[in-house]
Design a protein around this motif. Sequence first.
Motif: not given
Length: 445
Positions: A38-53
């Motif tokens: 799940v971290a690889a799929l969506v956690f970047g968007d859900l918990f770290f949205p300020e950063a670039d992809p």
Amino acid sequence: MSAPPQHAGDIRQLRRVALSGLLGSAVEFYDFLVYGSVAALVFGDLFFPEADPAVSTIAALGTFAAGYVARPLGGIVFGHFGDRLGRKASMLWTMTLMGTGSLLIGLLPTYDVIGVWAPVLLVLLRVVQGIAIGGEWGGATLMAAEHAGDRPRGRWTAFTQLGAPAGTLASTAVVTVVATLPDEDFLSWGWRVPFLLSVVLLAIGLYVRVSVTESPLFRAEQPRGAARRRRPPVLDVLRRPRAVLLGAGVGIAPFAAQSVMTTFLIAYATGHGYSRQQVLTGVTCAAAVALVVLPLAAAASDRWGRRPVVALGALLSAATAFPVFALVGSGRPGLLILACVIGHGIAQSIMYGPLAALLTELFGTRTRYTGASLGYQTATLIGGGLSPLLAQSLAATYGGTTPVALLLLVAAALTVLAVWRLGETNRTSLSARTAVSPAEQGVAP
């Protein structure tokens, strides 16, 4: 002088212990690996949205690594109580802690709701998971090995090792199903489902685990060792660190291969033209193959030795590192599945199968839980926890997977070196190692 009699459990209890180890490890790895997927799929968007992809993916995988950092601590803490008070109680606590951590992650508000507290709490719960799984493996493995006595330990401890592919199979299957949801539903609530389902697995695992008896070797050692247990077991282990260091070295390549071919691969491949379902199908197929290859490798290590089997797997991992990522780069789903099967299902499983028996045979009964756990969890930290983060950073920096293949090559070389420095252990008696094992003293067993 002949070895002391082996205090092995009866075969019915041994089967129950093996089942307990399989279910417990499967629950633990399910919880732990669901996070990675799940971290690889969506956690970047859900918990770290300020950063670039790219940065958000690295940040998400950084929280994955935080769980690995905590694993040696879990090995020390639960190893201490497991060596002092017994294996069974520690096993019950680790499973409960792991299930609770996963449940809370499934209920955790995201960045949009509570701001910076979301990633902070995510890291905290990930550390809780790491501490739990850091103590789980040692207890489950030692119970199987010490109940088995002089029976083929590779075959019986393989049940605990099978928890890894079984947990991977279950976690990727569940994530694959929820990943078919529309993106909006998956991002809003679908990603929580795999974490919440862990409560059911936790109940099943605890039910089986409560019924097993304490290790016969631990019970036999307790009266003799009680007066000498004033010093924490970890201090005894670290006074002679050779066994821990070499044991950790043996585990680096299997954990690097596991993490790179699951967590990193999911993040990388979904960003390079593959769908979530295609990548998760590849990981699922690899886990299914591992369910066959892993016990065969463990059984082979009973007959021909732990060292040659682990070395064979490491050499295979090194030889296929570049071809595997060439298959991933082809853009064809069938070749992606083949890459997962070769790198994870076969090469990694050959290395991983004998690892449980090998590590338990490096330590005496009074320090076995602490020593085996510390060696194993140090390997997971170096080989498993840092590999996805490092691989993602290398791929982002150099724009390809060549550095990632080199990473697997270096890990394989370290494992071969550690195996070469170890003596063979598969014919030794665990009951004879109530004090300090030859590996701890710095001599070949």
